[in-house]
Design a protein around this motif. Structure first.
Motif, PDB file in Angstrom:
ATOM      1  N   SER A  61       4.341  -3.374  -3.692  1.00  0.00           N
ATOM      2  CA  SER A  61       4.632  -2.369  -2.802  1.00  0.00           C
ATOM      3  C   SER A  61       3.946  -2.215  -1.452  1.00  0.00           C
ATOM      4  N   ILE A  62       2.948  -2.744  -1.575  1.00  0.00           N
ATOM      5  CA  ILE A  62       1.823  -2.791  -0.206  1.00  0.00           C
ATOM      6  C   ILE A  62       2.575  -3.503   0.838  1.00  0.00           C
ATOM      7  N   SER A  63       3.264  -4.441   0.131  1.00  0.00           N
ATOM      8  CA  SER A  63       4.271  -5.428   1.270  1.00  0.00           C
ATOM      9  C   SER A  63       4.992  -4.644   1.982  1.00  0.00           C
ATOM     10  N   LYS A  64       5.554  -3.377   1.635  1.00  0.00           N
ATOM     11  CA  LYS A  64       6.640  -2.658   1.986  1.00  0.00           C
ATOM     12  C   LYS A  64       6.121  -2.094   3.632  1.00  0.00           C
ATOM     13  N   VAL A  65       4.720  -1.909   3.720  1.00  0.00           N
ATOM     14  CA  VAL A  65       4.130  -1.645   4.997  1.00  0.00           C
ATOM     15  C   VAL A  65       4.491  -2.641   6.183  1.00  0.00           C
ATOM     16  N   PHE A  66       4.201  -4.108   5.675  1.00  0.00           N
ATOM     17  CA  PHE A  66       4.411  -5.248   6.311  1.00  0.00           C
ATOM     18  C   PHE A  66       6.039  -5.239   6.725  1.00  0.00           C
ATOM     19  N   THR A  67       6.787  -5.178   5.914  1.00  0.00           N
ATOM     20  CA  THR A  67       8.235  -5.503   6.070  1.00  0.00           C
ATOM     21  C   THR A  67       8.521  -4.203   7.230  1.00  0.00           C
ATOM     22  N   ASN A 188       9.947 -11.896  -3.393  1.00  0.00           N
ATOM     23  CA  ASN A 188       8.883 -12.728  -2.719  1.00  0.00           C
ATOM     24  C   ASN A 188       7.917 -11.942  -1.912  1.00  0.00           C
ATOM     25  N   HIS A 189       8.381 -10.985  -1.176  1.00  0.00           N
ATOM     26  CA  HIS A 189       7.292 -10.284  -0.537  1.00  0.00           C
ATOM     27  C   HIS A 189       6.531  -9.604  -1.219  1.00  0.00           C
ATOM     28  N   CYS A 190       7.104  -8.892  -2.448  1.00  0.00           N
ATOM     29  CA  CYS A 190       6.377  -8.175  -3.482  1.00  0.00           C
ATOM     30  C   CYS A 190       5.191  -9.075  -4.125  1.00  0.00           C
ATOM     31  N   SER A 191       5.690 -10.129  -4.243  1.00  0.00           N
ATOM     32  CA  SER A 191       4.798 -11.118  -5.027  1.00  0.00           C
ATOM     33  C   SER A 191       3.614 -11.634  -4.109  1.00  0.00           C
ATOM     34  N   ILE A 192       3.495 -11.524  -2.963  1.00  0.00           N
ATOM     35  CA  ILE A 192       2.315 -11.949  -2.119  1.00  0.00           C
ATOM     36  C   ILE A 192       0.987 -11.591  -2.742  1.00  0.00           C
ATOM     37  N   GLU A 193       0.233 -12.495  -2.649  1.00  0.00           N
ATOM     38  CA  GLU A 193      -1.101 -12.274  -3.279  1.00  0.00           C
ATOM     39  C   GLU A 193      -2.153 -12.242  -2.238  1.00  0.00           C
ATOM     40  N   MET A 194      -3.146 -11.317  -2.119  1.00  0.00           N
ATOM     41  CA  MET A 194      -4.106 -11.218  -1.056  1.00  0.00           C
ATOM     42  C   MET A 194      -5.465 -10.708  -1.889  1.00  0.00           C
ATOM     43  N   THR A 195      -6.515 -10.643  -1.201  1.00  0.00           N
ATOM     44  CA  THR A 195      -7.630 -10.125  -1.628  1.00  0.00           C
ATOM     45  C   THR A 195      -7.751  -8.783  -0.885  1.00  0.00           C
ATOM     46  N   THR A 196      -8.776  -8.141  -1.569  1.00  0.00           N
ATOM     47  CA  THR A 196      -8.859  -6.661  -0.687  1.00  0.00           C
ATOM     48  C   THR A 196      -9.510  -6.939   0.661  1.00  0.00           C
ATOM     49  N   GLN A 197     -10.215  -8.035   0.800  1.00  0.00           N
ATOM     50  CA  GLN A 197     -10.821  -8.350   2.172  1.00  0.00           C
ATOM     51  C   GLN A 197      -9.810  -8.770   3.261  1.00  0.00           C
ATOM     52  N   GLN A 198      -8.704  -9.472   2.752  1.00  0.00           N
ATOM     53  CA  GLN A 198      -7.498  -9.862   3.416  1.00  0.00           C
ATOM     54  C   GLN A 198      -6.743  -8.690   3.749  1.00  0.00           C
ATOM     55  N   LEU A 199      -6.414  -7.813   2.761  1.00  0.00           N
ATOM     56  CA  LEU A 199      -5.592  -6.634   3.017  1.00  0.00           C
ATOM     57  C   LEU A 199      -6.146  -5.717   4.020  1.00  0.00           C
ATOM     58  N   ALA A 200      -7.580  -5.440   3.722  1.00  0.00           N
ATOM     59  CA  ALA A 200      -8.195  -4.611   4.813  1.00  0.00           C
ATOM     60  C   ALA A 200      -8.224  -5.013   6.216  1.00  0.00           C
ATOM     61  N   GLN A 201      -8.322  -6.304   6.368  1.00  0.00           N
ATOM     62  CA  GLN A 201      -8.195  -6.831   7.706  1.00  0.00           C
ATOM     63  C   GLN A 201      -6.888  -6.599   8.091  1.00  0.00           C
ATOM     64  N   ALA A 202      -5.951  -6.960   7.216  1.00  0.00           N
ATOM     65  CA  ALA A 202      -4.457  -7.073   7.870  1.00  0.00           C
ATOM     66  C   ALA A 202      -3.921  -5.735   8.220  1.00  0.00           C
ATOM     67  N   PHE A 203      -4.391  -4.711   7.707  1.00  0.00           N
ATOM     68  CA  PHE A 203      -4.079  -3.225   8.127  1.00  0.00           C
ATOM     69  C   PHE A 203      -4.769  -2.642   9.247  1.00  0.00           C
ATOM     70  N   THR A 204      -5.806  -3.523   9.970  1.00  0.00           N
ATOM     71  CA  THR A 204      -6.590  -2.722  10.749  1.00  0.00           C
ATOM     72  C   THR A 204      -5.744  -2.392  12.208  1.00  0.00           C
ATOM     73  N   PHE A 205      -4.693  -3.317  12.321  1.00  0.00           N
ATOM     74  CA  PHE A 205      -3.711  -3.011  13.426  1.00  0.00           C
ATOM     75  C   PHE A 205      -3.039  -1.552  13.306  1.00  0.00           C
ATOM     76  N   LEU A 206      -3.064  -0.851  12.194  1.00  0.00           N
ATOM     77  CA  LEU A 206      -2.640   0.526  12.155  1.00  0.00           C
ATOM     78  C   LEU A 206      -3.639   1.266  12.437  1.00  0.00           C
ATOM     79  N   ALA A 207      -4.840   1.250  12.526  1.00  0.00           N
ATOM     80  CA  ALA A 207      -6.058   1.930  12.619  1.00  0.00           C
ATOM     81  C   ALA A 207      -6.219   1.757  14.188  1.00  0.00           C
ATOM     82  N   ASN A 208      -5.564   0.899  14.863  1.00  0.00           N
ATOM     83  CA  ASN A 208      -6.011   0.331  16.254  1.00  0.00           C
ATOM     84  C   ASN A 208      -4.766   0.364  17.195  1.00  0.00           C
ATOM     85  N   ARG A 209      -4.063   1.453  17.111  1.00  0.00           N
ATOM     86  CA  ARG A 209      -2.683   1.665  17.642  1.00  0.00           C
ATOM     87  C   ARG A 209      -1.772   0.597  17.872  1.00  0.00           C
TER      88      ARG A 209
END
Ligand code: DON
Length: 302
Positions: A61-67, A188-209
Motif C-alpha cells: 500500500s505504500i505504492s498508493k502514495v506514488f499513484t 502490479n503497483h502493490c507488488s513493486i519491490e524496493m529497499t528501505t534505502q530506495q523508498l526513503a530516497q523516493a519519498f524525499t520530494f514530499l519533504a521538499n515541497r
C-alpha cells in the motif's frame, strides 16, 4: 541522528513474535519475520542506513502514495467528487462503509480509494505499468526497481474482496475501466519491490515541497505536497491513523509487506521495514521505531 538510529535499532533488533507476517498474499507469507531495516534520506542528500536496507521487499500500500502523486498534477478539484479525504476509521479493505456512502471511498489510501485512483490513471496512461515504474525509478534515482510477478499474480487470482470493492463502485458509477484490467494494474503497483534505502530516497520530494532533490525537477506542486502529506497524516494507517499520529506525529504510509515511510517536512524521509504486522495491517516494530525516532530526535510536525 545516526546514533539515535543505531540505538533504536539495537533496542528492537530482537523484538519479533509480537505480530504476524501477512499471509493472505501467499508469497508474502515466506518472508522472514526477523527482517529489520531503517533508512533515512535528507533533502540535502545525507543518508543513514542500518540492517536489511539493501533487500527489496513488497511495498504494497505504500505504492498508493506514488499513484496519488502521479495523478495529482493531471486532475483538478473534481477528483474529490470520486474519492474523499477523510479518515475511514475502518479496515483498509472494508466493504460496509462503501455501500453506505454510495461507492465514494473515504480516502485514496484505503483499497477502494486507491482502486479509484488507479482507474483514473489507467484512463490517462495507455501503458500504465511501464509509466508507473518509470515514475518510481526517477523518484528513487535507480533503475533496478521492478514488479514481483508472483506477488501480483497471487493477489490478482485471490483478491476477491478488492474485486468486490471495484464492482461495488462500478455499480454506483464511480469506476470507469474494466475491473479485471484496472485490478491487474493495482496488483502490479502493490507488488513493486524496493529497499528501505530506495523508498526513503523516493519519498524525499514530499519533504521538499514537491521537488525531487536528486534532480531539482518538480514532481508535484507545493500545494499538492502539503495535501498528500496531510492525507498521509490523517489516513495513512487506516483505522490506526489516530494512534500513529499520537505516537509518531508524522505523515506516513504503511504496507502489508511490513514497510512504513514517514516524512519530516522540510527535512527528510525515513523508511522502516519489519514484516510482522498488528491487527490493523501495520508493522508493529515499524511503528515503535518511528515513535522512538521522533521522541529521541525531538522533531515531528508538532
Ligand atoms: O490490496 C491489498 O490488500 C494489498 N495489495 C495492499 C494492502 C496493504 O498494504 C494495506 N496496508 N497496510
Amino acid at each position: 541522528m545516526e546514533n539515535i538510529i543505531k540505538k533504536i535499532y539495537s533496542t528492537y533488533a530482537e523484538s519479533t513474535g509480537i505480530g504476524k507476517v501477512a499471509d493472505y498474499i501467499a508469497p508474502l507469507a515466506n518472508i522472514s519475520p526477523s527482517k529489520y531495516a531503517i533508512s533515512i534520506c535528507t533533502i540535502e542528500g545525507q543518508k543513514i542506513n542500518i540492517g536489511d536496507y539493501n533487500e527489496p521487499f513488497s511495498i504494497q500500500s505504500i505504492s498508493k502514495v506514488f499513484t496519488l502523486s502521479m495523478l495529482a498534477p493531471l486532475v483538478g478539484e473534481e477528483i474529490w467528487e470520486s474519492v474523499g479525504k477523510e479518515p475511514s476509521g475502518s479496515a483498509f479493505n472494508s466493504l460496509v462503509q462503501l455501500e453506505y456512502e454510495k461507492g465514494i471511498p473515504r480516502n485514496p489510501f484505503i483499497n477502494a480509494g486507491a482502486l479509484v485512483i488507479t482507474d483514473k490513471l489507467a484512463e490517462k496512461f495507455p501503458n500504465l505499468d511501464a509509466s508507473l515504474l518509470q515514475y518510481v525509478r526517477e523518484l528513487a534515482g535507480e533503475q533496478n526497481i521492478h514488479f514481483n510477478t508472483d506477488v501480483a499474480n497471487d493477489e490478482y487470482a485471490t483478491g476477491e474482496r478488492n474485486k468486490a470493492l471495484a464492482h461495488m463502485m462500478k455499480s454506483f458509477g464511480n469506476f470507469k475501466g474494466k475491473v479485471s484490467k484496472v485490478f491487474r494494474h493495482y496488483c502490479n503497483h502493490c507488488s513493486i519491490e524496493m529497499t528501505t534505502q530506495q523508498l526513503a530516497q523516493a519519498f524525499t520530494f514530499l519533504a521538499n515541497r514537491g521537488i525531487n532533490p536528486l534532480n531539482g525537477k518538480t514532481v508535484i506542486s507545493p500545494r499538492d505536497a502539503k495535501r498528500i502529506n496531510s492525507i498521509m497524516l490523517t489516513c495513512g494507517f487506516y483505522d490506526e491513523s489516530g494512534d500513529f499520529a499520537y505516537r509518531v506525529g508524522l505523515p506516513g504510509k504503511s504496507g502489508v509487506g511490513g514497510g512504513i515511510v514517514a516524512i519530516i517536512p522540510g527535512k527528510l524521509a525515513i523508511a522502516v521495514w519489519s514484516p510482522e504486522l498488528n491487527t490493523h495491517g501495520n508493522s508493529c516494530r515499524g511503528i515503535s521505531t518511528l515513535a522512538d525516532f521522533t521522541t529521541e530526535l525531538g522533531i515531528s510536525v508538532f
